[in-house]
Design an enzyme around this catalytic site. Structure first.
Site, PDB file in Angstrom:
ATOM      1  N   ASN A 143       1.123  -0.915  -0.491  1.00 61.37           N
ATOM      2  CA  ASN A 143      -0.149  -0.654   0.136  1.00 61.37           C
ATOM      3  C   ASN A 143       0.586   1.250  -0.039  1.00 61.37           C
ATOM      4  O   ASN A 143       1.554   1.647   1.098  1.00 61.37           O
ATOM      5  CB  ASN A 143      -0.948  -0.130   1.267  1.00 61.37           C
ATOM      6  N   ASP A 167       0.045   4.199  -0.079  1.00 63.84           N
ATOM      7  CA  ASP A 167      -0.602   5.535  -0.225  1.00 63.84           C
ATOM      8  C   ASP A 167       0.230   6.251   0.858  1.00 63.84           C
ATOM      9  O   ASP A 167       0.082   7.988   0.739  1.00 63.84           O
ATOM     10  CB  ASP A 167      -1.996   5.433   0.858  1.00 63.84           C
ATOM     11  N   HIS A 168       0.899   6.569   1.649  1.00 62.89           N
ATOM     12  CA  HIS A 168       1.881   7.328   2.455  1.00 62.89           C
ATOM     13  C   HIS A 168       3.382   7.694   2.182  1.00 62.89           C
ATOM     14  O   HIS A 168       3.019   8.477   2.332  1.00 62.89           O
ATOM     15  CB  HIS A 168       1.993   6.217   3.652  1.00 62.89           C
ATOM     16  N   ARG A 197       2.804  19.157   1.094  1.00 64.25           N
ATOM     17  CA  ARG A 197       3.521  19.628   0.321  1.00 64.25           C
ATOM     18  C   ARG A 197       2.703  19.636  -0.867  1.00 64.25           C
ATOM     19  O   ARG A 197       2.979  20.912  -2.272  1.00 64.25           O
ATOM     20  CB  ARG A 197       4.726  19.910   0.023  1.00 64.25           C
ATOM     21  N   HIS A 203      -5.737   3.418  -1.937  1.00 65.79           N
ATOM     22  CA  HIS A 203      -6.398   3.869  -1.340  1.00 65.79           C
ATOM     23  C   HIS A 203      -7.519   5.438  -1.948  1.00 65.79           C
ATOM     24  O   HIS A 203      -6.677   6.202  -1.363  1.00 65.79           O
ATOM     25  CB  HIS A 203      -7.283   3.727   0.340  1.00 65.79           C
ATOM     26  N   ARG A 237      -9.517   7.857  -0.645  1.00 64.08           N
ATOM     27  CA  ARG A 237     -10.171   8.412  -0.753  1.00 64.08           C
ATOM     28  C   ARG A 237     -11.412   9.466  -0.633  1.00 64.08           C
ATOM     29  O   ARG A 237     -10.578  10.160  -1.316  1.00 64.08           O
ATOM     30  CB  ARG A 237     -10.263   8.952   0.935  1.00 64.08           C
ATOM     31  N   ARG A 282      -6.811  12.677   0.742  1.00 66.31           N
ATOM     32  CA  ARG A 282      -5.418  12.947   1.700  1.00 66.31           C
ATOM     33  C   ARG A 282      -4.553  13.084   0.962  1.00 66.31           C
ATOM     34  O   ARG A 282      -3.012  12.806   1.605  1.00 66.31           O
ATOM     35  CB  ARG A 282      -6.063  12.932   2.558  1.00 66.31           C
ATOM     36  N   GLU A 299      -8.968   0.278  -3.020  1.00 64.35           N
ATOM     37  CA  GLU A 299      -9.541   0.495  -1.943  1.00 64.35           C
ATOM     38  C   GLU A 299     -10.723   1.416  -1.856  1.00 64.35           C
ATOM     39  O   GLU A 299     -10.041   2.714  -3.067  1.00 64.35           O
ATOM     40  CB  GLU A 299      -8.765   0.171  -0.525  1.00 64.35           C
ATOM     41  N   THR A 330      -7.110   6.445   9.387  1.00 66.59           N
ATOM     42  CA  THR A 330      -6.880   5.408   9.008  1.00 66.59           C
ATOM     43  C   THR A 330      -7.770   4.660   9.013  1.00 66.59           C
ATOM     44  O   THR A 330      -8.611   4.748   9.653  1.00 66.59           O
ATOM     45  CB  THR A 330      -5.608   4.342   8.495  1.00 66.59           C
ATOM     46  N   THR A 331      -8.632   3.745   8.177  1.00 60.70           N
ATOM     47  CA  THR A 331      -9.279   2.831   8.569  1.00 60.70           C
ATOM     48  C   THR A 331      -9.364   1.900   9.574  1.00 60.70           C
ATOM     49  O   THR A 331      -8.565   1.403   9.931  1.00 60.70           O
ATOM     50  CB  THR A 331      -9.299   2.279   6.559  1.00 60.70           C
ATOM     51  N   GLU A 346     -10.769  -9.158   2.859  1.00 58.55           N
ATOM     52  CA  GLU A 346      -9.473  -8.997   3.450  1.00 58.55           C
ATOM     53  C   GLU A 346     -10.096  -8.569   4.855  1.00 58.55           C
ATOM     54  O   GLU A 346     -10.684  -8.134   4.978  1.00 58.55           O
ATOM     55  CB  GLU A 346      -9.395  -8.102   2.782  1.00 58.55           C
ATOM     56  N   HIS A 358      -3.885  -4.803   7.883  1.00 59.36           N
ATOM     57  CA  HIS A 358      -3.738  -3.736   8.296  1.00 59.36           C
ATOM     58  C   HIS A 358      -2.986  -3.735   9.543  1.00 59.36           C
ATOM     59  O   HIS A 358      -2.962  -4.691  10.602  1.00 59.36           O
ATOM     60  CB  HIS A 358      -5.203  -3.070   9.178  1.00 59.36           C
ATOM     61  N   GLY A 359      -2.287  -2.404   9.963  1.00 58.48           N
ATOM     62  CA  GLY A 359      -0.954  -2.317  11.354  1.00 58.48           C
ATOM     63  C   GLY A 359       0.196  -3.959  11.000  1.00 58.48           C
ATOM     64  O   GLY A 359       0.806  -3.663  11.203  1.00 58.48           O
ATOM     65  N   GLY A 413       1.281  -1.472   4.418  1.00 62.64           N
ATOM     66  CA  GLY A 413       1.654  -0.100   3.964  1.00 62.64           C
ATOM     67  C   GLY A 413       2.450   0.310   5.015  1.00 62.64           C
ATOM     68  O   GLY A 413       3.424   0.870   5.081  1.00 62.64           O
TER      69      GLY A 413
HETATM   70  N1  PXP Z   1      -5.893  -3.265   3.984  1.00 59.64           N
HETATM   71  C1  PXP Z   1      -6.388  -2.393   3.757  1.00 59.64           C
HETATM   72  C2  PXP Z   1      -8.334  -2.112   2.987  1.00 59.64           C
HETATM   73  C3  PXP Z   1      -6.629  -0.997   3.929  1.00 59.64           C
HETATM   74  O1  PXP Z   1      -7.938   0.024   4.322  1.00 59.64           O
HETATM   75  C4  PXP Z   1      -5.137  -0.379   4.792  1.00 59.64           C
HETATM   76  C5  PXP Z   1      -5.214   0.530   5.433  1.00 59.64           C
HETATM   77  O2  PXP Z   1      -5.270   1.981   4.170  1.00 59.64           O
HETATM   78  C6  PXP Z   1      -4.223  -1.822   4.754  1.00 59.64           C
HETATM   79  C7  PXP Z   1      -4.006  -2.872   3.970  1.00 59.64           C
HETATM   80  C8  PXP Z   1      -2.764  -1.278   5.117  1.00 59.64           C
HETATM   81  O3  PXP Z   1      -2.708  -1.033   6.429  1.00 59.64           O
HETATM   82  P1  PXP Z   1      -0.817  -0.419   6.871  1.00 59.64           P
HETATM   83  O4  PXP Z   1      -0.986   0.996   6.432  1.00 59.64           O
HETATM   84  O5  PXP Z   1      -1.828  -0.104   8.653  1.00 59.64           O
HETATM   85  O6  PXP Z   1      -0.415  -1.201   6.639  1.00 59.64           O
END
Ligand code: PXP
Length: 241
Positions: free
Chosen positions: A10, A12-13, A21, A48, A50, A54, A75, A105-106, A156, A195-196, A217
């Site tokens: 992922n 996103d970050h 910026r 994702h 959103r 963001r 996502e 976050t989600t 998932e 997630h996490g 991510g």
């Molecule tokens: N899976 C889903 C469905 C998520 O929403 C996220 C967070 O955007 C992740 C995986 C990845 O989570 P993390 O960034 O905590 O690894």
């Protein structure tokens, strides 16, 4: 040899860093990061889009779906706006997630029973265009059952509560994940998780029965600050073996 557990990364970050910026810099370049993910052994790019934009922007979805060397897992919330974006850009996968504007976050899985009518119809539409569909849910048997009824390709499981818990609570969450994964497999659903997840939890999550994919991510982007993205992904791959 194909990995037993496929790694979705992922990014996103990375987009968050650009957007703090105002999106005015051309770095970090997400397309370049895709190449690093591939070189490190990642098999999929997860993004994702959103509703508040963001991090990932509409133009990222267009570019990545068109040019990424790895399949895209988009996502998105259960909304008509997102459905149209997915149909236009045709990612390999759509993963339906819950969304609240005020969340960092989600924060949990999607209550698919609450949005069953919409999600079932959207799943049918996406699948008719050859886009595979997963639902991001808590490890709960009623939700797994609803996902199978709505004809999702995969579920998932949200691993965030398990990751953060300690002691007997952690064991309780693990048992829920195992039971839900077994049930999902029985009903013909692919089992994904995310997630996490960090290095420590990757070593544990690989023992989840029937697990075929993880999406990671935040930890990977953090590790990349020290190791570089490619090395961080290689190390994550090792922990998933
Ligand atoms: N899976 C889903 C469905 C998520 O929403 C996220 C967070 O955007 C992740 C995986 C990845 O989570 P993390 O960034 O905590 O690894």
């Amino acid at each position: 040899m194909k990995n037993k557990i496929s790694l979705g990364v992922n990014i996103d970050h990375a987009a968050t860093l650009r957007q703090v910026r105002g999106g005015l810099t051309d770095y970090p370049n997400l397309s370049d990061l895709v190449k690093k993910v591939k070189a490190g052994g990642g098999e999929q790019i997860t993004i994702h889009l959103r509703e508040d934009r963001r991090h990932i922007q509409d133009h990222d979805v267009v570019t990545l779906c068109k040019k990424s060397a790895l399949p895209i897992n988009l996502e998105m919330s259960v909304s008509e706006e997102m459905l149209q974006i997915a149909l236009k850009n045709k990612p390999a996968w759509v993963c339906f997630v819950p969304e609240k504007r005020e969340e960092l976050t989600t924060e949990g899985g999607l209550n698919i029973i609450k949005v069953y009518t919409e999600i079932e119809a959207m799943t049918q539409t996406l699948k008719s265009k050859k886009i595979k569909v997963s639902f991001f849910i808590e490890p709960n048997l009623a939700l797994v059952n609803a996902a199978a009824q709505a004809k999702a390709d995969a579920i998932e499981f949200h691993t965030g509560h398990w990751v953060l818990a300690e002691g007997t609570k952690k064991e309780k969450y693990w048992k829920q994940l195992v039971a839900a994964a077994s049930y999902a497999h029985e009903l013909g659903l692919r089992v994904h998780a995310g997630h996490g997840l960090d290095f420590k939890h990757a070593k544990k999550i690989r023992k989840l029965p029937h697990l075929v994919e993880v999406n990671i991510g935040h930890a990977l982007i953090c590790y990349a600050l020290e190791l570089g993205l490619e090395k961080a992904i290689k190390k994550m791959r090792d922990h998933l073996k």
